[in-house]
Scaffold this motif. Structure first.
Motif, PDB file in Angstrom:
ATOM      1  N   ARG A  86      10.014   6.854  -0.468  1.00  0.00           N
ATOM      2  CA  ARG A  86       9.569   5.586  -1.035  1.00  0.00           C
ATOM      3  C   ARG A  86       8.785   5.903  -2.291  1.00  0.00           C
ATOM      4  O   ARG A  86       8.205   6.969  -2.422  1.00  0.00           O
ATOM      5  N   ASP A  87       8.758   4.939  -3.215  1.00  0.00           N
ATOM      6  CA  ASP A  87       7.981   5.212  -4.422  1.00  0.00           C
ATOM      7  C   ASP A  87       6.504   5.288  -4.067  1.00  0.00           C
ATOM      8  O   ASP A  87       6.060   4.738  -3.069  1.00  0.00           O
ATOM      9  N   LEU A  88       5.774   5.995  -4.851  1.00  0.00           N
ATOM     10  CA  LEU A  88       4.355   6.219  -4.587  1.00  0.00           C
ATOM     11  C   LEU A  88       3.479   5.393  -5.512  1.00  0.00           C
ATOM     12  O   LEU A  88       2.323   5.727  -5.734  1.00  0.00           O
ATOM     13  N   GLY A  89       4.021   4.327  -6.035  1.00  0.00           N
ATOM     14  CA  GLY A  89       3.253   3.505  -6.949  1.00  0.00           C
ATOM     15  C   GLY A  89       3.375   4.044  -8.357  1.00  0.00           C
ATOM     16  O   GLY A  89       4.332   4.713  -8.705  1.00  0.00           O
ATOM     17  N   LEU A  90       2.397   3.753  -9.164  1.00  0.00           N
ATOM     18  CA  LEU A  90       2.421   4.205 -10.540  1.00  0.00           C
ATOM     19  C   LEU A  90       1.054   4.730 -10.920  1.00  0.00           C
ATOM     20  O   LEU A  90       0.098   4.632 -10.154  1.00  0.00           O
ATOM     21  N   GLY A  91       0.975   5.299 -12.095  1.00  0.00           N
ATOM     22  CA  GLY A  91      -0.285   5.881 -12.519  1.00  0.00           C
ATOM     23  C   GLY A  91      -0.636   5.489 -13.936  1.00  0.00           C
ATOM     24  O   GLY A  91       0.239   5.126 -14.726  1.00  0.00           O
ATOM     25  N   VAL A  92      -1.918   5.568 -14.246  1.00  0.00           N
ATOM     26  CA  VAL A  92      -2.418   5.319 -15.589  1.00  0.00           C
ATOM     27  C   VAL A  92      -3.182   6.556 -16.026  1.00  0.00           C
ATOM     28  O   VAL A  92      -4.091   7.007 -15.332  1.00  0.00           O
ATOM     29  N   ARG A 103      -4.019   5.247  -9.708  1.00  0.00           N
ATOM     30  CA  ARG A 103      -2.776   5.525  -8.987  1.00  0.00           C
ATOM     31  C   ARG A 103      -2.648   4.476  -7.900  1.00  0.00           C
ATOM     32  O   ARG A 103      -3.568   4.263  -7.114  1.00  0.00           O
ATOM     33  N   GLY A 104      -1.504   3.781  -7.875  1.00  0.00           N
ATOM     34  CA  GLY A 104      -1.305   2.804  -6.810  1.00  0.00           C
ATOM     35  C   GLY A 104      -0.356   1.684  -7.160  1.00  0.00           C
ATOM     36  O   GLY A 104       0.578   1.849  -7.926  1.00  0.00           O
ATOM     37  N   ARG A 105      -0.643   0.526  -6.590  1.00  0.00           N
ATOM     38  CA  ARG A 105       0.239  -0.638  -6.703  1.00  0.00           C
ATOM     39  C   ARG A 105      -0.015  -1.409  -8.008  1.00  0.00           C
ATOM     40  O   ARG A 105      -1.031  -1.222  -8.670  1.00  0.00           O
ATOM     41  N   ILE A 106       0.907  -2.307  -8.317  1.00  0.00           N
ATOM     42  CA  ILE A 106       0.754  -3.179  -9.478  1.00  0.00           C
ATOM     43  C   ILE A 106      -0.223  -4.297  -9.155  1.00  0.00           C
ATOM     44  O   ILE A 106      -1.128  -4.583  -9.920  1.00  0.00           O
ATOM     45  N   ASP A 107      -0.036  -4.926  -8.010  1.00  0.00           N
ATOM     46  CA  ASP A 107      -0.897  -6.023  -7.576  1.00  0.00           C
ATOM     47  C   ASP A 107      -0.730  -6.205  -6.076  1.00  0.00           C
ATOM     48  O   ASP A 107      -0.062  -5.414  -5.427  1.00  0.00           O
ATOM     49  N   ASP A 108      -1.328  -7.245  -5.529  1.00  0.00           N
ATOM     50  CA  ASP A 108      -1.216  -7.478  -4.087  1.00  0.00           C
ATOM     51  C   ASP A 108      -0.244  -8.610  -3.761  1.00  0.00           C
ATOM     52  O   ASP A 108      -0.431  -9.347  -2.814  1.00  0.00           O
ATOM     53  N   SER A 109       0.838  -8.714  -4.548  1.00  0.00           N
ATOM     54  CA  SER A 109       1.797  -9.795  -4.312  1.00  0.00           C
ATOM     55  C   SER A 109       2.600  -9.594  -3.022  1.00  0.00           C
ATOM     56  O   SER A 109       3.205 -10.534  -2.529  1.00  0.00           O
ATOM     57  N   TYR A 110       2.592  -8.378  -2.478  1.00  0.00           N
ATOM     58  CA  TYR A 110       3.219  -8.120  -1.184  1.00  0.00           C
ATOM     59  C   TYR A 110       2.174  -7.563  -0.234  1.00  0.00           C
ATOM     60  O   TYR A 110       1.407  -6.682  -0.591  1.00  0.00           O
ATOM     61  N   GLU A 133      -3.261   1.349  -2.312  1.00  0.00           N
ATOM     62  CA  GLU A 133      -2.129   1.716  -1.464  1.00  0.00           C
ATOM     63  C   GLU A 133      -0.900   0.901  -1.847  1.00  0.00           C
ATOM     64  O   GLU A 133      -0.863  -0.308  -1.633  1.00  0.00           O
ATOM     65  N   PRO A 134       0.125   1.545  -2.425  1.00  0.00           N
ATOM     66  CA  PRO A 134       1.337   0.794  -2.762  1.00  0.00           C
ATOM     67  C   PRO A 134       2.164   0.521  -1.509  1.00  0.00           C
ATOM     68  O   PRO A 134       2.142   1.305  -0.566  1.00  0.00           O
ATOM     69  N   ILE A 135       2.875  -0.579  -1.506  1.00  0.00           N
ATOM     70  CA  ILE A 135       3.762  -0.912  -0.394  1.00  0.00           C
ATOM     71  C   ILE A 135       4.982  -0.006  -0.442  1.00  0.00           C
ATOM     72  O   ILE A 135       5.437   0.499   0.560  1.00  0.00           O
ATOM     73  N   GLY A 136       5.523   0.218  -1.632  1.00  0.00           N
ATOM     74  CA  GLY A 136       6.647   1.124  -1.820  1.00  0.00           C
ATOM     75  C   GLY A 136       7.991   0.459  -1.653  1.00  0.00           C
ATOM     76  O   GLY A 136       8.109  -0.609  -1.080  1.00  0.00           O
ATOM     77  N   CYS A 137       8.984   1.104  -2.220  1.00  0.00           N
ATOM     78  CA  CYS A 137      10.368   0.655  -2.098  1.00  0.00           C
ATOM     79  C   CYS A 137      11.251   1.882  -2.074  1.00  0.00           C
ATOM     80  O   CYS A 137      10.843   2.954  -2.508  1.00  0.00           O
ATOM     81  N   PRO A 138      12.473   1.764  -1.551  1.00  0.00           N
ATOM     82  CA  PRO A 138      13.356   2.938  -1.502  1.00  0.00           C
ATOM     83  C   PRO A 138      13.658   3.449  -2.907  1.00  0.00           C
ATOM     84  O   PRO A 138      13.790   2.661  -3.831  1.00  0.00           O
TER      85      PRO A 138
END
Length: 90
Positions: A24-30, A40-47, A81-86
């Motif tokens: 799963r993806d591990l989010g993104l980083g700045v 490091r993490g999620r974009i937002d809490d939309s999920y 904590e990112p939710i992640g996607c395949p």
């Protein structure tokens, strides 16, 4: 704006026995100007969970991190904590 190339190393077995991606993806980083990881993490809490939308989005983690870095402030929440996607390799 300067572009800084970096490498991504992919190693290991990426598929389970049914042929589905098991990573799963591990989010993104700045990164800041010195190339230090500041967020490091999620974009937002939309999920709230995988494939389950949050009925009320309240946090904009990536936007907040970018604003903090650009203003030379400490990032409010440097890791989420990112939710992640395949990840698809096709």
């Amino acid at each position: 704006m300067a572009v800084t190339p970096f490498r991504v190393a992919l190693t290991g077995d990426f598929y389970d026995s049914d042929g589905r991606p098991k990573y799963r993806d591990l989010g993104l980083g700045v990164l800041d100007a010195e190339l230090r990881m500041r967020y490091r993490g999620r974009i937002d809490d939309s999920y709230s969970a995988r494939l389950r939308r949050n009925p009320r989005q309240e946090k904009h983690d990536l936007r907040d991190a970018l604003e903090d870095v650009l203003a030379s402030r400490e990032v409010r929440a440097p890791v989420t904590e990112p939710i992640g996607c395949p990840i698809s390799f096709s």
